[in-house]
Design an enzyme around this catalytic site. Structure first.
Site, PDB file in Angstrom:
ATOM      1  N   SER A 157      59.181  75.647  18.072  1.00  0.00           N
ATOM      2  CA  SER A 157      57.774  75.881  17.721  1.00  0.00           C
ATOM      3  C   SER A 157      56.912  74.875  18.465  1.00  0.00           C
ATOM      4  CB  SER A 157      57.549  75.718  16.210  1.00  0.00           C
ATOM      5  OG  SER A 157      57.792  76.904  15.513  1.00  0.00           O
ATOM      6  N   CYS A 189      57.273  73.638   4.680  1.00  0.00           N
ATOM      7  CA  CYS A 189      57.454  75.065   4.426  1.00  0.00           C
ATOM      8  C   CYS A 189      57.850  75.335   2.985  1.00  0.00           C
ATOM      9  CB  CYS A 189      58.531  75.631   5.356  1.00  0.00           C
ATOM     10  SG  CYS A 189      58.140  75.396   7.095  1.00  0.00           S
TER      11      CYS A 189
END
Length: 389
Positions: free
Chosen positions: A203, A329
């Site tokens: 990412s 997350c």
């Protein structure tokens, strides 16, 4: 180089959640947004957009030392993880992964094998967060493994996985190897000419690129029919349909190039700051524990259990420091860290653990502020809970 990408009144130590955008990435993304063109169009504007994508693909490939043709752009590592596991599992066989993996791998693996729980093998980790290699070899011995997926660096503890013996053993039995390299790309060198993984996820926002863009490395020559999550125009060689996010991709490429050029110096500087932070907190806060293999971690990550001081209360008591209870997350989840539980920590210990993660723009001033604030917060929480100091 001095960067100011966040609130000047805040010590930002949450790079594992997201890094401040690098100036180079911001400039590249803004430049791309100021031009018109779909990267799939053949006219001049489309070719300009396509050239920006091609440049970014080469920049990310250079960071990983692979071919630009092996990079597939995605919305991030979560999508890349899904693509990798979905494609490999569809070819038949079992998924082998670890109990301390990121939810983007664990939940994907569980969903894919929901109708056949025997198709998923979860490897334990030891108290330092290292994968149990005996269990790994036992899993491979079934000769039915489609893919082994183990993260290069843990997002909560920073613990590194030695991928070389894993790749060698898996390949001997014909299994593919995928690694979620989200936390290590742009922070420590990864040479895909030396590390023979078949698939790798990343990412951009973890190394200073924009949020919402990532990539999947797919090694040329592996036998793996793509299984797209999205169907449509067939962009990205059929792996991912949809108009390319040119601005995000351009920013990701620029961040990759900046990270590659500065990586050795940044890594050494960040490790030094991390060590100062840890030593100061251990000395001044007292009754705490550093989680993870101390000699096998990312340079900028420390997971600290402050015994008798719940992490949510500690974080609330130090508003001038940005840190985390664990994975961003999983924020707000009522259950404690699955990573720390897998390492044998108690629920109370897991609930009393704070993750500090440093990065390219962290300064010694940030560390000084964090130490003062964290020590004060821990003492305040322990006093409120009547925990002996």
């Amino acid at each position: 180089m001095t960067h100011q990408s966040h609130d000047v009144g805040l010590a930002y130590l949450d790079y594992n959640a997201t890094a401040p955008t690098r100036p180079e990435a911001l400039a590249a993304a803004l430049s791309a947004m100021q031009t018109v063109g779909n990267a799939s169009s053949t006219h001049r504007c489309g070719r300009d957009a396509s050239s920006r994508v091609d440049l970014a693909r080469r920049q990310i490939a250079d960071l990983l030392n692979c071919s630009h043709g092996e990079i597939v752009f995605t919305s991030g590592a979560t999508e890349a993880n899904n693509l990798a596991l979905r494609a490999a599992f569809a070819a038949g066989g079992k998924i082998v992964t670890g109990r301390a993996e990121h939810p983007a791998v664990l939940e994907t693996a569980k969903a894919l094998t929901a109708e056949n729980s025997g198709s998923l093998m979860l490897l334990p980790v030891d108290e330092d967060g290292l994968v149990d290699m005996e269990a790994f070899h036992a899993a491979l011995a079934t000769n039915e493994v489609a893919i082994v997926s183990l993260m290069a660096a843990n997002n909560e503890t920073g613990v590194l996985t030695d991928l070389a013996p894993i790749v060698e053993a898996a390949h001997e039995l014909g299994a593919l190897v995928h690694t979620d390299a989200t936390q290590i790309v742009g922070r420590l060198p990864i040479d895909l000419a030396e590390t023979d993984v078949d698939l790798l996820s990343l990412s951009a926002h973890k190394f200073g690129g924009p949020q919402g863009v990532g990539a999947l490395f797919v090694r040329r020559g592996i036998s793996l029919p793509y299984r797209p999550l999205l169907f449509g125009g067939g962009q990205e060689r059929g792996w991912r349909a949809g108009t390319l996010n040119v601005a995000g991709i351009a920013g990701a490429g620029a961040a990759a190039e900046a990270a590659r050029k500065a990586l050795p110096a940044e890594a050494a500087h960040i490790a030094q700051l991390r060590d100062v932070l840890e030593a100061s907190l251990v000395e001044q806060a007292g009754d705490c524990r550093i989680n993870g293999a101390l000699s096998q971690r990312l340079p900028g990550v420390t997971s600290i259990t402050f015994h008798g001081a719940p992490a949510d209360a500690v974080l609330a008591a130090m508003p001038d420091v940005a840190a985390s209870e664990g994975s961003a997350c999983s924020s707000g989840a009522p259950s404690p860290s699955h990573v720390l539980l897998a390492m044998g920590r108690s629920r109370e210990e897991a609930d009393s653990t704070v993750r500090f993660s440093l990065g390219y723009a962290t300064t010694s001033h940030d560390i000084d502020r964090a130490v003062v604030s964290a020590v004060r917060a821990v003492r305040q929480v322990r006093t409120a809970l009547a925990v002996p100091l």
